[in-house]
Design a protein around this motif. Structure first.
Motif, PDB file in Angstrom:
ATOM      1  N   ILE A 234       2.442 -91.141  15.244  1.00  0.00           N
ATOM      2  CA  ILE A 234       3.204 -90.222  14.411  1.00  0.00           C
ATOM      3  C   ILE A 234       4.654 -90.268  14.870  1.00  0.00           C
ATOM      4  CG2 ILE A 234       3.467 -87.840  13.608  1.00  0.00           C
ATOM      5  CD1 ILE A 234       0.532 -87.384  14.485  1.00  0.00           C
ATOM      6  N   PHE A 235       5.574 -90.387  13.908  1.00  0.00           N
ATOM      7  CA  PHE A 235       6.995 -90.478  14.219  1.00  0.00           C
ATOM      8  C   PHE A 235       7.782 -89.478  13.390  1.00  0.00           C
ATOM      9  CE2 PHE A 235       5.181 -94.668  14.890  1.00  0.00           C
ATOM     10  CZ  PHE A 235       5.591 -94.938  16.190  1.00  0.00           C
ATOM     11  N   GLU A 236       8.816 -88.896  13.997  1.00  0.00           N
ATOM     12  CA  GLU A 236       9.757 -88.075  13.249  1.00  0.00           C
ATOM     13  C   GLU A 236      10.863 -88.978  12.741  1.00  0.00           C
ATOM     14  OE1 GLU A 236      12.467 -84.044  13.601  1.00  0.00           O
ATOM     15  OE2 GLU A 236      11.291 -84.689  15.327  1.00  0.00           O
ATOM     16  N   LEU A 237      11.259 -88.777  11.480  1.00  0.00           N
ATOM     17  CA  LEU A 237      12.297 -89.588  10.864  1.00  0.00           C
ATOM     18  C   LEU A 237      13.636 -88.860  10.875  1.00  0.00           C
ATOM     19  CD1 LEU A 237      10.259 -90.883   7.803  1.00  0.00           C
ATOM     20  CD2 LEU A 237      10.601 -91.993  10.028  1.00  0.00           C
ATOM     21  N   SER A 238      14.683 -89.600  10.655  1.00  0.00           N
ATOM     22  CA  SER A 238      16.038 -89.051  10.710  1.00  0.00           C
ATOM     23  C   SER A 238      16.287 -87.970   9.661  1.00  0.00           C
ATOM     24  CB  SER A 238      17.079 -90.176  10.567  1.00  0.00           C
ATOM     25  OG  SER A 238      16.855 -90.915   9.382  1.00  0.00           O
ATOM     26  N   ASN A 239      15.506 -87.936   8.599  1.00  0.00           N
ATOM     27  CA  ASN A 239      15.691 -86.899   7.581  1.00  0.00           C
ATOM     28  C   ASN A 239      14.789 -85.683   7.821  1.00  0.00           C
ATOM     29  OD1 ASN A 239      13.172 -87.787   6.800  1.00  0.00           O
ATOM     30  ND2 ASN A 239      13.732 -88.148   4.667  1.00  0.00           N
ATOM     31  N   GLY A 240      14.044 -85.686   8.948  1.00  0.00           N
ATOM     32  CA  GLY A 240      13.168 -84.573   9.272  1.00  0.00           C
ATOM     33  C   GLY A 240      11.732 -84.744   8.813  1.00  0.00           C
ATOM     34  N   ASP A 241      11.469 -85.752   7.988  1.00  0.00           N
ATOM     35  CA  ASP A 241      10.105 -86.039   7.559  1.00  0.00           C
ATOM     36  C   ASP A 241       9.359 -86.759   8.680  1.00  0.00           C
ATOM     37  OD1 ASP A 241      10.532 -84.909   5.075  1.00  0.00           O
ATOM     38  OD2 ASP A 241      10.872 -86.812   4.054  1.00  0.00           O
ATOM     39  N   PHE A 242       8.090 -87.053   8.440  1.00  0.00           N
ATOM     40  CA  PHE A 242       7.260 -87.724   9.429  1.00  0.00           C
ATOM     41  C   PHE A 242       6.637 -88.971   8.831  1.00  0.00           C
ATOM     42  CE2 PHE A 242       7.410 -83.272  10.491  1.00  0.00           C
ATOM     43  CZ  PHE A 242       7.735 -83.298  11.836  1.00  0.00           C
ATOM     44  N   ALA A 243       6.473 -89.988   9.664  1.00  0.00           N
ATOM     45  CA  ALA A 243       5.775 -91.213   9.279  1.00  0.00           C
ATOM     46  C   ALA A 243       4.522 -91.309  10.133  1.00  0.00           C
ATOM     47  CB  ALA A 243       6.668 -92.436   9.506  1.00  0.00           C
ATOM     48  N   VAL A 244       3.433 -91.739   9.511  1.00  0.00           N
ATOM     49  CA  VAL A 244       2.152 -91.824  10.205  1.00  0.00           C
ATOM     50  C   VAL A 244       1.609 -93.243  10.075  1.00  0.00           C
ATOM     51  CG1 VAL A 244      -0.214 -90.947  10.257  1.00  0.00           C
ATOM     52  CG2 VAL A 244       1.664 -89.399   9.698  1.00  0.00           C
ATOM     53  N   ILE A 245       1.182 -93.784  11.207  1.00  0.00           N
ATOM     54  CA  ILE A 245       0.442 -95.051  11.208  1.00  0.00           C
ATOM     55  C   ILE A 245      -1.018 -94.678  11.389  1.00  0.00           C
ATOM     56  CG2 ILE A 245       0.004 -97.227  12.393  1.00  0.00           C
ATOM     57  CD1 ILE A 245       2.920 -97.125  13.363  1.00  0.00           C
ATOM     58  N   GLY A 246      -1.839 -95.090  10.457  1.00  0.00           N
ATOM     59  CA  GLY A 246      -3.264 -94.781  10.543  1.00  0.00           C
ATOM     60  C   GLY A 246      -4.055 -95.743   9.678  1.00  0.00           C
ATOM     61  N   THR A 247      -5.325 -95.473   9.572  1.00  0.00           N
ATOM     62  CA  THR A 247      -6.226 -96.307   8.783  1.00  0.00           C
ATOM     63  C   THR A 247      -6.180 -95.856   7.327  1.00  0.00           C
ATOM     64  OG1 THR A 247      -7.667 -96.559  10.694  1.00  0.00           O
ATOM     65  CG2 THR A 247      -8.624 -97.052   8.544  1.00  0.00           C
ATOM     66  N   ASP A 248      -5.935 -96.790   6.424  1.00  0.00           N
ATOM     67  CA  ASP A 248      -5.905 -96.474   4.997  1.00  0.00           C
ATOM     68  C   ASP A 248      -7.332 -96.160   4.543  1.00  0.00           C
ATOM     69  OD1 ASP A 248      -5.703 -96.343   2.238  1.00  0.00           O
ATOM     70  OD2 ASP A 248      -4.537 -98.178   2.044  1.00  0.00           O
ATOM     71  N   ALA A 249      -7.553 -94.917   4.159  1.00  0.00           N
ATOM     72  CA  ALA A 249      -8.870 -94.476   3.695  1.00  0.00           C
ATOM     73  C   ALA A 249      -8.808 -93.985   2.257  1.00  0.00           C
ATOM     74  CB  ALA A 249      -9.396 -93.378   4.614  1.00  0.00           C
ATOM     75  N   THR A 250      -7.817 -94.464   1.513  1.00  0.00           N
ATOM     76  CA  THR A 250      -7.606 -94.002   0.143  1.00  0.00           C
ATOM     77  C   THR A 250      -8.841 -94.218  -0.728  1.00  0.00           C
ATOM     78  OG1 THR A 250      -5.254 -94.490   0.379  1.00  0.00           O
ATOM     79  CG2 THR A 250      -6.082 -94.167  -1.862  1.00  0.00           C
ATOM     80  N   ALA A 251      -9.390 -95.404  -0.711  1.00  0.00           N
ATOM     81  CA  ALA A 251     -10.532 -95.701  -1.580  1.00  0.00           C
ATOM     82  C   ALA A 251     -11.734 -94.804  -1.258  1.00  0.00           C
ATOM     83  CB  ALA A 251     -10.923 -97.166  -1.460  1.00  0.00           C
ATOM     84  N   ALA A 252     -11.962 -94.550   0.009  1.00  0.00           N
ATOM     85  CA  ALA A 252     -13.122 -93.751   0.412  1.00  0.00           C
ATOM     86  C   ALA A 252     -12.923 -92.254   0.171  1.00  0.00           C
ATOM     87  CB  ALA A 252     -13.437 -93.995   1.886  1.00  0.00           C
ATOM     88  N   LEU A 253     -11.702 -91.760   0.358  1.00  0.00           N
ATOM     89  CA  LEU A 253     -11.477 -90.313   0.305  1.00  0.00           C
ATOM     90  C   LEU A 253     -10.895 -89.795  -1.007  1.00  0.00           C
ATOM     91  CD1 LEU A 253     -10.182 -89.712   3.938  1.00  0.00           C
ATOM     92  CD2 LEU A 253     -12.460 -89.260   3.005  1.00  0.00           C
ATOM     93  N   ASP A 254     -10.245 -90.647  -1.773  1.00  0.00           N
ATOM     94  CA  ASP A 254      -9.617 -90.206  -3.020  1.00  0.00           C
ATOM     95  C   ASP A 254     -10.594 -89.495  -3.957  1.00  0.00           C
ATOM     96  OD1 ASP A 254      -7.075 -90.142  -4.487  1.00  0.00           O
ATOM     97  OD2 ASP A 254      -8.106 -91.436  -5.933  1.00  0.00           O
ATOM     98  N   PRO A 255     -11.811 -90.009  -4.144  1.00  0.00           N
ATOM     99  CA  PRO A 255     -12.743 -89.315  -5.044  1.00  0.00           C
ATOM    100  C   PRO A 255     -13.185 -87.949  -4.531  1.00  0.00           C
ATOM    101  CG  PRO A 255     -13.518 -91.560  -4.568  1.00  0.00           C
ATOM    102  CD  PRO A 255     -12.367 -91.279  -3.660  1.00  0.00           C
TER     103      PRO A 255
END
Length: 90
Positions: free
Chosen positions: A37-58
């Protein structure tokens, strides 16, 4: 590291700092390819993780949605717990 901002007219985003411990400190033997997890210069956050979109979207609740350009990313509980002390209200 710099990445292009998605907001028009703003300067490129930069990673300002890591939140929590590095993967190596969390027990990764190589220190690579781990959630982060990283804080960005605009105050937002970036996350590196496992893409689980297909499994969790439904299974998203009825009042949740994601845009086509968004992904559902999974990080370990340990990653988030060790980052919470670095996340401030302001």
């Amino acid at each position: 590291m710099e990445i292009s901002s998605t907001s028009a007219g703003t300067s490129p985003l930069r990673i300002v700092r890591r939140l929590g411990d590095s993967p190596r400190l969390r027990g990764s033997a190589s220190g690579a390819n781990c959630p982060d997890i990283f804080e960005l210069s605009n105050g937002d956050f970036a996350v590196i993780g496992t893409d689980a979109t297909a499994a969790l979207d439904p299974h998203l609740p009825p009042d949740a949605a994601r845009a086509d350009h968004e992904r559902i990313v999974v990080i370990t509980r340990n990653t988030l717990i060790r980052a919470k002390g670095d996340i401030h209200d302001a």
